[in-house]
Scaffold this motif. Sequence first.
Motif, PDB file in Angstrom:
ATOM      1  N   VAL A 103      -4.656  -2.330  -8.734  1.00  0.00           N
ATOM      2  CA  VAL A 103      -5.773  -3.516  -8.721  1.00  0.00           C
ATOM      3  C   VAL A 103      -5.180  -4.641  -8.475  1.00  0.00           C
ATOM      4  O   VAL A 103      -4.012  -5.046  -8.363  1.00  0.00           O
ATOM      5  CB  VAL A 103      -6.543  -3.443 -10.092  1.00  0.00           C
ATOM      6  N   ILE A 117      -9.959  -2.962  -6.444  1.00  0.00           N
ATOM      7  CA  ILE A 117      -8.828  -1.729  -6.142  1.00  0.00           C
ATOM      8  C   ILE A 117      -8.154  -2.241  -4.802  1.00  0.00           C
ATOM      9  O   ILE A 117      -8.633  -2.717  -3.624  1.00  0.00           O
ATOM     10  CB  ILE A 117      -9.481  -0.623  -5.987  1.00  0.00           C
ATOM     11  N   TYR A 148      -4.776  -0.153  -2.127  1.00  0.00           N
ATOM     12  CA  TYR A 148      -3.818   0.847  -2.316  1.00  0.00           C
ATOM     13  C   TYR A 148      -3.153   1.353  -1.094  1.00  0.00           C
ATOM     14  O   TYR A 148      -4.027   0.893   0.172  1.00  0.00           O
ATOM     15  CB  TYR A 148      -4.440   2.087  -3.067  1.00  0.00           C
ATOM     16  N   VAL A 161      -6.018   4.138 -11.138  1.00  0.00           N
ATOM     17  CA  VAL A 161      -6.591   4.080  -9.982  1.00  0.00           C
ATOM     18  C   VAL A 161      -5.834   5.067  -8.897  1.00  0.00           C
ATOM     19  O   VAL A 161      -6.228   5.888  -8.201  1.00  0.00           O
ATOM     20  CB  VAL A 161      -6.418   2.632  -9.431  1.00  0.00           C
ATOM     21  N   SER A 219     -13.661  -3.646  -1.576  1.00  0.00           N
ATOM     22  CA  SER A 219     -11.953  -3.690  -1.509  1.00  0.00           C
ATOM     23  C   SER A 219     -12.001  -4.239   0.027  1.00  0.00           C
ATOM     24  O   SER A 219     -11.361  -5.118   0.429  1.00  0.00           O
ATOM     25  CB  SER A 219     -11.255  -2.749  -1.684  1.00  0.00           C
TER      26      SER A 219
END
Length: 376
Positions: A57, A117, A119, A298, A342
């Motif tokens: 996050v 989020i 990633y 997540v 995101s």
Amino acid sequence: MIDIDDLRKSQIELNGLTKAEESYTFYHDETNNIRKLHITAQGLNVEALKVFVLGGVVHEGAPRPIDIRSLRAAMRIQKTAPEIKLVHVAKGDFLDVLRSTKLTTFLRWIAGNGLTIQYHDLDPLYWSIVDIVDSIISNLRDHWLYQHHALLKGDLTAVLRGDLSATVNLFHRYGYPGLAAESRKPFLNDLIALLEHYSAVLPAQNAFILKQVLKAGRGLDGLDFIEGYPSHTLIDEFSTFYLCRIAVFKNSAHILDEEKSIQEHFLKTPLASGGKPVTNYRFADSKAEPGIQLADVVVGLLGKMHTYFTETSCEEVTTDRDNLTDTSLQNAELLRDLISASHDANIAFMNHVGSAHDIDKLDLFLRFHDGAYATL
């Protein structure tokens, strides 16, 4: 020391990033870190290739307290549990996880508490073979091939994934990715034979173009990225992906879960910017950092999702999505909205290193409102 500025500049220019100067706080965890991927006479050193995910996050500005007591209460996490992990939220494969009502609570809480989020995902098979295509097209200097390099790599991944044991045997036989010069043509000939055997996994035109590219490689004087390197070592370590996140967002704070191999690597090769040590990151015990606990859930969820895409055909993905109901459907839509938010906040929050066909499955399953998923 490693100077992060050149890496940062290349990533910003290559991907057209516009908000890398902003100040954020990132909380990172990882899943499916196999440390190394190499080939032995018996096969790969790991039982299954799962997608590596580094992420979690992020919020705007400097670090601030994150109070997860309300989340623990809503998910009825036992007081004896020292931290929240994915296992407390859901278990099983991706489709099983989507059935969890606790996951619904978790995703809603993330969306409602000023968090986004973020990633980076990496398919280890894709990462291990892209140099085959790059070695050829970089020397052919064909503009059309450059434009379609991602599709060529995705097609080759589909072929080699069709019979992984045959692929691994081929790589072991030739010492891939450290081919000897005299092995160049025999390696490509065997690769073409594998393509011909499994060409049905591709549209006919795709298979034809990929075959022509591989055949063209036989006439080159060298394959720059797969000759002269250590044999049988597909992935040596994962610190590069940590480095890239820290470098791109060098004006942000990065709080990372303790990972011994990564910490040791950074101790041996400290990071610098403009001749000064980089101090925008630290490793922390997840029990003392609620943000890292959120990151665990997540990345665990996203690791299962992206691995599911590598293991499942487009037709099956479509069917599975059509069959979602109730909690599963609600969670898929919540996840879709979080990924969309995101992307809207900052396209650099997500970075995919995987087959274009698998990224297409992300859109097939989550069904983004614009009908197309913008990848980085």
